[in-house]
Each structure stands twice: as structure tokens, then as C-alpha cells.
Scaffold this motif. Sequence first.
Motif, mmCIF file in Angstrom:
data_model
loop_
_atom_site.group_PDB
_atom_site.id
_atom_site.type_symbol
_atom_site.label_atom_id
_atom_site.label_comp_id
_atom_site.label_asym_id
_atom_site.label_seq_id
_atom_site.Cartn_x
_atom_site.Cartn_y
_atom_site.Cartn_z
ATOM 1 N N GLU A 120 -8.496 -11.111 -77.741
ATOM 2 C CA GLU A 120 -9.345 -10.204 -76.973
ATOM 3 C C GLU A 120 -10.668 -9.986 -77.697
ATOM 4 O O GLU A 120 -10.719 -9.946 -78.924
ATOM 5 N N PRO A 121 -11.740 -9.821 -76.937
ATOM 6 C CA PRO A 121 -13.040 -9.556 -77.539
ATOM 7 C C PRO A 121 -13.003 -8.267 -78.348
ATOM 8 O O PRO A 121 -12.342 -7.308 -77.964
ATOM 9 N N GLN A 122 -13.729 -8.233 -79.445
ATOM 10 C CA GLN A 122 -13.677 -7.079 -80.325
ATOM 11 C C GLN A 122 -14.842 -6.113 -80.126
ATOM 12 O O GLN A 122 -14.678 -4.910 -80.286
ATOM 13 N N GLY A 123 -16.016 -6.605 -79.799
ATOM 14 C CA GLY A 123 -17.165 -5.723 -79.629
ATOM 15 C C GLY A 123 -17.151 -5.021 -78.282
ATOM 16 O O GLY A 123 -16.563 -5.511 -77.310
ATOM 17 N N THR A 124 -17.800 -3.869 -78.226
ATOM 18 C CA THR A 124 -17.822 -3.090 -76.981
ATOM 19 C C THR A 124 -18.422 -3.886 -75.838
ATOM 20 O O THR A 124 -17.847 -3.947 -74.752
ATOM 21 N N LEU A 145 -16.632 4.570 -71.853
ATOM 22 C CA LEU A 145 -15.166 4.551 -71.983
ATOM 23 C C LEU A 145 -14.721 3.451 -72.941
ATOM 24 O O LEU A 145 -13.816 3.654 -73.758
ATOM 25 N N GLU A 146 -15.350 2.296 -72.845
ATOM 26 C CA GLU A 146 -14.985 1.175 -73.704
ATOM 27 C C GLU A 146 -15.244 1.503 -75.167
ATOM 28 O O GLU A 146 -14.442 1.167 -76.044
ATOM 29 N N GLU A 147 -16.372 2.172 -75.448
ATOM 30 C CA GLU A 147 -16.687 2.546 -76.826
ATOM 31 C C GLU A 147 -15.627 3.479 -77.403
ATOM 32 O O GLU A 147 -15.208 3.322 -78.546
ATOM 33 N N LYS A 148 -15.194 4.443 -76.610
ATOM 34 C CA LYS A 148 -14.249 5.436 -77.112
ATOM 35 C C LYS A 148 -12.801 4.959 -77.094
ATOM 36 O O LYS A 148 -12.046 5.254 -78.015
ATOM 37 N N PHE A 149 -12.386 4.262 -76.045
ATOM 38 C CA PHE A 149 -10.973 3.976 -75.853
ATOM 39 C C PHE A 149 -10.621 2.505 -75.690
ATOM 40 O O PHE A 149 -9.449 2.156 -75.584
ATOM 41 N N GLY A 150 -11.601 1.621 -75.664
ATOM 42 C CA GLY A 150 -11.360 0.221 -75.337
ATOM 43 C C GLY A 150 -10.414 -0.505 -76.276
ATOM 44 O O GLY A 150 -9.672 -1.383 -75.843
ATOM 45 N N ASP A 151 -10.420 -0.149 -77.565
ATOM 46 C CA ASP A 151 -9.535 -0.820 -78.505
ATOM 47 C C ASP A 151 -8.058 -0.549 -78.203
ATOM 48 O O ASP A 151 -7.200 -1.360 -78.513
ATOM 49 N N ALA A 152 -7.780 0.582 -77.587
ATOM 50 C CA ALA A 152 -6.383 0.984 -77.348
ATOM 51 C C ALA A 152 -5.792 0.427 -76.058
ATOM 52 O O ALA A 152 -4.587 0.457 -75.882
ATOM 53 N N VAL A 153 -6.639 -0.078 -75.165
ATOM 54 C CA VAL A 153 -6.145 -0.535 -73.869
ATOM 55 C C VAL A 153 -6.392 -2.030 -73.722
ATOM 56 O O VAL A 153 -7.536 -2.475 -73.726
ATOM 57 N N PRO A 154 -5.314 -2.826 -73.592
ATOM 58 C CA PRO A 154 -5.513 -4.272 -73.460
ATOM 59 C C PRO A 154 -6.179 -4.623 -72.137
ATOM 60 O O PRO A 154 -6.048 -3.909 -71.146
ATOM 61 N N ILE A 155 -6.885 -5.722 -72.132
ATOM 62 C CA ILE A 155 -7.546 -6.213 -70.920
ATOM 63 C C ILE A 155 -6.504 -6.945 -70.094
ATOM 64 O O ILE A 155 -5.879 -7.884 -70.569
ATOM 65 N N ARG A 156 -6.306 -6.515 -68.862
ATOM 66 C CA ARG A 156 -5.305 -7.099 -67.970
ATOM 67 C C ARG A 156 -5.974 -8.031 -66.980
ATOM 68 O O ARG A 156 -6.974 -7.686 -66.400
ATOM 69 N N GLU A 157 -5.354 -9.178 -66.779
ATOM 70 C CA GLU A 157 -5.868 -10.114 -65.781
ATOM 71 C C GLU A 157 -4.911 -10.187 -64.621
ATOM 72 O O GLU A 157 -3.716 -10.204 -64.819
ATOM 73 N N GLN A 158 -5.458 -10.227 -63.404
ATOM 74 C CA GLN A 158 -4.604 -10.337 -62.230
ATOM 75 C C GLN A 158 -5.268 -11.146 -61.171
ATOM 76 O O GLN A 158 -6.347 -11.266 -60.978
#
Length: 106
Positions: free
Chosen positions: A37-41, A93-106
Amino acid sequence: MVRVRTPRQSVDEFINAAEKPSPEEATSPQTLQEQSEPQGTKERVRARAKSSRKVGAYTIQATKSQKALMDYAAEELDISKAKLLERYFFTTLEEKFGDAVPIREQ
């Protein structure tokens, strides 16, 4: 000679086997995607925006003053209000919480 298993052994063996990833799952695109997963915001914002089709997420309520502010900002930036929300709301939102929520693809 026939080996007789107790019901408890069978249940435990079944659970243990079910919890182990199969060889196909270990190399699945989802697993590989989660590992890389990408690391930067900015990268996460882009990846999350492109991860699936858009769906209605929430209808926001605003005061007349807040609506006027959104209208003005969208007009100044020459973008839609939806793009304005995507750009500023989801980036925050990504800056504050993005590391904790995986990116889901559908």
C-alpha cells in the motif's frame, strides 16, 4: 487399521486448517496489494480514490454560511463541490487516519 478421531480433534484440525492461508491466497492480488500500500498521504488519497467505483457515502448538512463558503471555494478553484470535498475532506481524513484503514478494492 482405521484411525478414529474424537469430535474435538476434528473440530480443532478443521479450524487450524481453515485459518492457514492456501498457497493461492498467499500470492493473491489482495494480499500483494495490502503488502504494498502507498505510504504517503497523497499516494494513499489517489489509490483510495481509484480503488473502486464511487458510491453515495453521506449527505452532509451545512449552515447557509458554510454552503456559501463551499460555493465560493468551488467557484474560485473552478471545480465542483464534490471535487472540493474529495480534495480537502478526504485528504484531511487520510492524513489523520489513513494508515489505520486498508485500501479496499471492489
